[in-house]
Scaffold this motif. Structure first.
Motif, mmCIF file in Angstrom:
data_model
loop_
_atom_site.group_PDB
_atom_site.id
_atom_site.type_symbol
_atom_site.label_atom_id
_atom_site.label_comp_id
_atom_site.label_asym_id
_atom_site.label_seq_id
_atom_site.Cartn_x
_atom_site.Cartn_y
_atom_site.Cartn_z
ATOM 1 N N ALA A 141 -7.477 10.459 -16.176
ATOM 2 C CA ALA A 141 -8.998 10.512 -16.533
ATOM 3 C C ALA A 141 -9.841 9.545 -15.743
ATOM 4 O O ALA A 141 -11.084 9.552 -15.716
ATOM 5 N N LEU A 142 -9.333 8.370 -15.292
ATOM 6 C CA LEU A 142 -9.990 7.317 -14.672
ATOM 7 C C LEU A 142 -9.938 7.294 -13.152
ATOM 8 O O LEU A 142 -11.101 6.919 -12.379
ATOM 9 N N LEU A 143 -8.868 7.759 -12.540
ATOM 10 C CA LEU A 143 -8.929 7.869 -10.901
ATOM 11 C C LEU A 143 -8.704 9.370 -10.689
ATOM 12 O O LEU A 143 -8.086 10.148 -11.256
ATOM 13 N N ALA A 144 -8.582 9.504 -9.327
ATOM 14 C CA ALA A 144 -8.326 10.643 -8.711
ATOM 15 C C ALA A 144 -6.709 11.079 -9.316
ATOM 16 O O ALA A 144 -5.847 10.240 -9.323
ATOM 17 N N PRO A 145 -6.557 12.341 -9.522
ATOM 18 C CA PRO A 145 -5.365 12.701 -10.157
ATOM 19 C C PRO A 145 -3.940 12.371 -9.385
ATOM 20 O O PRO A 145 -2.839 12.080 -9.946
ATOM 21 N N TYR A 146 -4.033 12.472 -8.016
ATOM 22 C CA TYR A 146 -2.982 12.134 -7.083
ATOM 23 C C TYR A 146 -2.431 10.859 -7.427
ATOM 24 O O TYR A 146 -1.381 10.324 -6.924
ATOM 25 N N MET B 197 0.918 -1.082 0.124
ATOM 26 C CA MET B 197 0.006 0.023 -0.041
ATOM 27 C C MET B 197 0.864 1.361 -0.078
ATOM 28 O O MET B 197 1.951 1.219 0.491
ATOM 29 N N LEU B 198 0.326 2.353 -0.911
ATOM 30 C CA LEU B 198 1.016 3.467 -0.846
ATOM 31 C C LEU B 198 0.312 4.708 -0.089
ATOM 32 O O LEU B 198 -0.793 4.664 -0.229
ATOM 33 N N LYS B 199 1.043 5.438 0.563
ATOM 34 C CA LYS B 199 0.364 6.464 1.116
ATOM 35 C C LYS B 199 0.767 7.855 0.706
ATOM 36 O O LYS B 199 2.033 8.505 0.526
ATOM 37 N N VAL B 200 0.098 8.491 -0.437
ATOM 38 C CA VAL B 200 0.499 9.566 -1.259
ATOM 39 C C VAL B 200 -0.351 10.613 -0.913
ATOM 40 O O VAL B 200 -1.471 10.927 -0.782
ATOM 41 N N GLY B 201 0.465 11.770 -0.133
ATOM 42 C CA GLY B 201 -0.244 12.848 0.203
ATOM 43 C C GLY B 201 -1.126 12.784 1.435
ATOM 44 O O GLY B 201 -2.135 13.461 1.613
ATOM 45 N N GLY B 202 -0.713 11.693 2.249
ATOM 46 C CA GLY B 202 -1.326 11.242 3.413
ATOM 47 C C GLY B 202 -2.606 10.434 3.135
ATOM 48 O O GLY B 202 -3.279 10.334 4.020
ATOM 49 N N ILE B 203 -2.631 10.061 2.046
ATOM 50 C CA ILE B 203 -4.062 9.243 1.612
ATOM 51 C C ILE B 203 -3.482 8.029 1.050
ATOM 52 O O ILE B 203 -2.612 7.781 0.331
ATOM 53 N N TYR B 204 -3.965 6.685 1.661
ATOM 54 C CA TYR B 204 -3.603 5.366 1.001
ATOM 55 C C TYR B 204 -4.044 5.333 -0.400
ATOM 56 O O TYR B 204 -5.291 5.627 -0.798
ATOM 57 N N VAL B 205 -3.244 4.716 -1.279
ATOM 58 C CA VAL B 205 -3.399 4.516 -2.616
ATOM 59 C C VAL B 205 -3.239 3.100 -2.836
ATOM 60 O O VAL B 205 -2.111 2.427 -2.558
ATOM 61 N N SER B 206 -3.931 2.121 -3.382
ATOM 62 C CA SER B 206 -4.034 0.896 -3.637
ATOM 63 C C SER B 206 -3.178 0.697 -5.138
ATOM 64 O O SER B 206 -3.955 1.160 -6.016
ATOM 65 N N PRO B 207 -2.030 0.305 -5.042
ATOM 66 C CA PRO B 207 -1.520 -0.371 -6.548
ATOM 67 C C PRO B 207 -2.218 -0.899 -7.227
ATOM 68 O O PRO B 207 -2.045 -0.826 -8.422
ATOM 69 N N ILE B 208 -3.124 -1.764 -6.666
ATOM 70 C CA ILE B 208 -4.042 -2.502 -7.860
ATOM 71 C C ILE B 208 -4.942 -1.688 -8.566
ATOM 72 O O ILE B 208 -5.233 -1.910 -9.670
ATOM 73 N N GLU B 209 -5.314 -0.457 -7.843
ATOM 74 C CA GLU B 209 -6.290 0.165 -8.501
ATOM 75 C C GLU B 209 -5.668 1.057 -9.808
ATOM 76 O O GLU B 209 -6.191 1.110 -10.772
ATOM 77 N N VAL B 210 -4.467 1.470 -9.466
ATOM 78 C CA VAL B 210 -3.482 1.996 -10.600
ATOM 79 C C VAL B 210 -3.281 0.958 -11.603
ATOM 80 O O VAL B 210 -3.492 1.314 -12.949
ATOM 81 N N GLU B 211 -2.931 -0.081 -11.291
ATOM 82 C CA GLU B 211 -2.627 -1.222 -12.132
ATOM 83 C C GLU B 211 -3.880 -1.447 -13.211
ATOM 84 O O GLU B 211 -3.845 -1.663 -14.354
ATOM 85 N N GLU B 212 -4.987 -1.518 -12.449
ATOM 86 C CA GLU B 212 -6.321 -1.700 -13.410
ATOM 87 C C GLU B 212 -6.613 -0.659 -14.298
ATOM 88 O O GLU B 212 -7.103 -1.213 -15.301
ATOM 89 N N ALA B 213 -6.291 0.451 -14.010
ATOM 90 C CA ALA B 213 -6.442 1.532 -14.863
ATOM 91 C C ALA B 213 -5.514 1.480 -16.030
ATOM 92 O O ALA B 213 -5.999 1.628 -16.974
ATOM 93 N N LEU B 214 -4.342 1.118 -15.692
ATOM 94 C CA LEU B 214 -3.164 1.045 -16.755
ATOM 95 C C LEU B 214 -3.740 -0.258 -17.865
ATOM 96 O O LEU B 214 -3.617 -0.031 -19.195
ATOM 97 N N VAL B 215 -4.045 -1.253 -17.217
ATOM 98 C CA VAL B 215 -4.320 -2.489 -17.969
ATOM 99 C C VAL B 215 -5.541 -2.319 -19.009
ATOM 100 O O VAL B 215 -5.929 -2.857 -19.886
#
Length: 521
Positions: A487-492, A421-439
């Motif tokens: 375009a698919l996820l929150a910009p951060y 899990m990543l914490k970006v700007g104090g907010i948890y970001v799931s790497p899975i969510e970003v990966e799914e957007a990429l694929v």
């Protein structure tokens, strides 16, 4: 109670032998002449398999292996695997299947760690063991399919003790071990009981998947994995079905050939396999594989587009699920006919799950936390590793190390490993969510996301991308992918860096090894 109806440990008789339980009912039901196993050498009936398994008692006696001693199995997927594995369990010996893709150093360590009395090795793997065998002269080595040591085939043929009854084991006795993949540190030997094989079959294989005696089952995952062991051994034998074994690498072409040739009805796969299968055009048409009715997926979260592609082509679902070596098989899954792609599903009947925060308190709907599970198939602990056992097995509850959220309707969605899990700007970001957007981008075949420090030392997402055949990996595509994610996820959440690679590092089960990518980020 009939073991085929058992759903809890208490439903099984105290005196219980898992190998006898899987094979004997098939003979009693008149399925002796039915094909149990198809491998590269041909077909083996239930009668013949039961005879081979029973004869293994004489083999172990000839080797001097006693009840409760360990034996290692470094075997490819042929009929010799269930012969030795179930033969050991029937005799009260503890089989320990090994990943056939490991190094000699790994094997040496596991032989020493397990104190195994014998090692069974397929001919194509013998070169990994030559020096080890010389350094462990007190350990008996046996060759499967040819090799430098005692011949398994000859030992079975010479054994005249097929009438020895099964060992009078207890349902809570240790039946076998499975070493974890060891993605960080040395593998851990998870110890499983006789009861667990029947219960995984009843709760998931038969109960959720609906596997029956008319099915022909093929597993991409090999039998030395917990997932593959259930798919290709426990479930088909518990249901009286037929299993197709493939000893080589599970390429799309090879799996398609087997599906079409043997009229496979149930396919056990992993997301990596399904992605390549469809991307390379090697998946058969519905007309070429009319019997294929359902598939399972585990190892990582199944991207929704793969499940939808399978349904569109074959008219059935891929049942995504979450399991672990420690729980033996899948305990959280989708359901046939009620699939919601993009999430893992709901608890398999017989298991309970909960999501807790860092302090161990339950989280609310939609909130991320650590998934914990309890159920009747949990390992009793790790061999010679009390610190890890105490950390993982928290009383009745087992810590999975996975981050999950659960919505108000009870659907569980994967949020990555606890250490991913990543914490970006104090907010948890799931790497899975970003990966799914990429694929979801037409140019991307696979993607993995990890955290990397920026110039200020703050963690931001970094992506590693494998493009589809024919696509050009350049700065133009990198910019397009960043815009696509925004375009698919929150910009951060968009990846600040994208590195193109020919392949991603993976375990033998197909799981992306993000820890290796973090080392280079």
């Amino acid at each position: 109670m009939d073991s085929s109806l058992a759903r809890t440990i208490e439903d099984l008789p105290e005196r219980f032998n898992a190998a006898s339980d899987l094979l004997d009912p098939n003979l009693a039901a008149g399925r002796g002449a039915k094909t149990a196993v198809i491998d590269g050498a041909g077909e083996t009936s239930y009668d013949a398999l039961a005879d081979r398994v029973a004869r293994m008692a004489g083999v172990f006696a000839s080797l001097g292996v006693r009840r409760e001693q360990r034996v290692l199995l470094c075997l490819v997927d042929t009929v010799d695997f269930p012969t030795v594995f179930l033969g050991a369990i029937r005799a009260g010996v503890v089989p320990v299947p090994l990943n056939t893709l490991m190094t000699p150093d790994d094997y040496r360590w596991m032989l020493a760690n397990s104190d195994a009395a014998a090692v069974f090795v397929s001919s194509e793997l013998a070169h990994h063991w030559a020096e080890i065998a010389a350094d462990f002269p007190h350990v008996r080595f046996v060759s499967s399919g040819g090799g430098p040591w005692l011949s398994l085939a000859a030992l079975i043929d010479e054994s005249d003790t097929a009438e020895i009854p099964p060992a009078p084991t207890h349902r809570d006795d240790v039946a076998f071990w499975l070493y974890t993949s060891g993605s960080t540190g040395r593998p851990k030997g998870a110890m499983h009981t006789h009861a667990s094989m029947r219960l995984t079959a009843n709760l998931f294989g038969i109960g959720v998947m609906g596997i029956g005696e008319g099915d022909v089952v093929l597993s991409v995952a090999k039998q030395f994995f917990a997932y593959g062991l259930g798919n290709a051994l426990t479930f088909p034998f518990a249901a009286g079905a037929t299993v197709v074994l493939h000893e080589g690498r599970a390429t799309g072409e090879a799996i398609t050939t087997l599906i079409c040739r043997h009229k496979v009805t149930v396919l056990g796969g992993v997301p990596t396999f399904f992605a390549g299968w469809f991307a390379t055009g090697t998946a058969p048409t519905k007309g070429a594989a009319p019997a294929l009715r359902i598939a399972t997926s585990a190892g990582e979260c199944l991207p929704a587009h793969l499940g939808e592609a399978f349904r569109a082509r074959y008219g059935g679902d891929i049942i995504d699920g979450l399991g672990s070596t420690e729980m033996l098989h899948i305990f959280l899954s989708q359901r046939p006919g009620a699939v919601k792609y993009g999430c893992t599903g709901k608890p398999v009947p017989g298991y309970e799950t909960r999501i807790v925060d860092d302090a161990g308190h339950p989280v609310g709907p939609g909130e991320l936390g650590e998934l914990q599970v309890r159920g009747p198939t949990a390992a009793i602990g790790y061999w010679r590793n009390q610190p890890k056992s105490r950390a993982t097995f928290q009383g009745e509850w087992m810590r999975t190390g996975d981050k999950y959220s659960c919505d108000a309707d009870g659907w569980y969605t994967y949020g990555g490993r606890g250490d991913d899990m990543l914490k970006v700007g104090g907010i948890y970001v799931s790497p899975i969510e970003v990966e799914e957007a990429l694929v979801c981008h037409a140019a991307v075949l696979e993607a993995a996301v990890v955290g990397a420090p920026d110039a200020d030392g703050l963690i931001k997402p970094r992506a590693y991308v494998v493009v589809r055949p024919g696509e050009t990996a350049d700065e133009t595509l990198e910019a397009a992918l960043k815009a696509h994610v925004k375009a698919l996820l929150a910009p951060y959440k968009y990846p600040r860096w994208i590195e193109f690679r020919e392949e991603l590092p993976k375990t033998a089960t197909g799981k992306i090894q993000r820890f290796r990518l973090r080392q280079t980020a």
